[in-house]
Design an enzyme around this catalytic site. Structure first.
Site: not given
Ligand code: SIN
Length: 320
Positions: A67-68, A107, A134, A137, A172, A250, A273
């Protein structure tokens, strides 16, 4: 049997959603009774709204997903007004028969320490159960150092949040570092109440026929079963080195996966996921955990960190 705790916060069971994989929980409420899960973790909330990265932003890989997203969200003002009340409604639905109900975990993301402090103050005033900071990311901060790739930056960010927070603060962490233990120790020095490990592993996908990378921003974060062995290893290493509770994340797909992380040292486990294809999974994992632990006449608290106890015994009973 299923109860656990994250620092001072007791949980009915160790199963939570992973940030960014289940919205705020509200979007997934028709798939199962979320009143039975241990907690709901929000998608990262930032101070200002973010549009996120150019598409494509998601790509399925063997045993995983890239994901991006780029932390797309509507910002803290919108979240406080519209989303948090819904999370609290879901939490209240589970508060019966002596249960705590799903804990509300927010978060928070920021580009500066000031951002993190602002967000922490706002959410603590609004009333939440736990903050997950967080620091990791992989899809933003264009070229800037991620907070969680440097122990001192991790320590400073956590210390600043801790100064204003009235709930447990979990950092995180990113797996995209040489030594995750050094970063976890930085969080501990900063006064973190716990660690969430791990965020995604940086990866990419290529469409060779088009001679192009697949993701709009070229690289993204890999999650899903493909990263479970890495997450297990890092949770195990962190648990051996710091005395903080760990929320593991994970590649979790089953009660067995949860118990593997608990044996490695986790106090709770986030499911991420797998919920894209099976949004009712978390509640089923809770039921399966009850069955597994009942069959073995054991509990989450008894199993937590047993791999370390075995190692200590082998080493002659040295305390960690
Ligand atoms: C994202 O929104 O790009 C993912 C968030 C993350 O990996 O912390």
């Amino acid at each position: 049997m299923l109860t656990t705790s994250l620092a001072t916060l007791p949980l009915d069971n160790p199963v939570l959603s992973a940030s960014g994989t289940f919205g705020s929980g509200w979007e997934g409420r028709q798939f199962s009774d979320l009143g039975h899960v241990g907690g709901l973790v929000s998608k990262t909330v930032t101070r200002a709204p973010r549009h996120g990265n150019p598409p494509p932003r998601i790509w399925e890989t063997p045993s995983g997903m890239l994901n991006s997203i780029g932390l797309e969200n509507k910002g803290v003002d919108y979240f406080l007004a519209e989303t948090l009340p819904r999370m609290k409604q879901l939490a209240a639905s589970g508060r019966k028969d002596g249960k705590h109900g799903p804990r509300v975990v927010i978060n928070i993301g920021g580009e500066s320490i000031d951002d993190f402090v602002h967000m922490a103050e706002r959410f603590c005033q609004a009333g939440v159960d736990l903050l997950e900071v967080n620091l990791s990311c992989p899809n933003v901060q264009e070229g800037k150092l991620l907070f969680s790739t440097d122990p001192r930056m991790t320590e400073r960010a956590v210390a600043a949040v801790k100064k204003v927070a009235n709930v447990p603060v979990f950092a995180k962490l990113s797996p995209n570092v040489t030594d995750i233990v050094a970063i976890a120790k930085g969080a501990e020095q900063g006064g973190a109440d716990g660690i969430t490990a791990i965020n995604t592993l940086i990866g990419m996908a290529v469409d060779w026929r088009k001679r192009r990378p697949i993701l709009g921003k070229v690289i993204g974060g890999l999650s899903g079963p493909a990263i479970k062995p890495v997450a297990l290893r890092m949770v195990w290493q962190i648990a051996a080195a710091v005395r903080l509770p760990i929320m593991a994340v994970g590649g979790v797909r089953s009660a067995d996966d949860v118990l593997e992380f608990v044996c490695a040292g986790a106090s709770a486990v986030q499911v991420g996921t797998a919920m894209f294809t099976d949004p009712g999974l978390m509640a089923r994992i809770v039921d399966d955990l009850r069955q597994r632990l009942g069959a073995e006449r054991t509990s989450i608290r008894e199993l937590r960190g047993v791999l370390h106890h075995a190692a200590e015994n082998a080493a002659g009973g040295c305390a960690r």
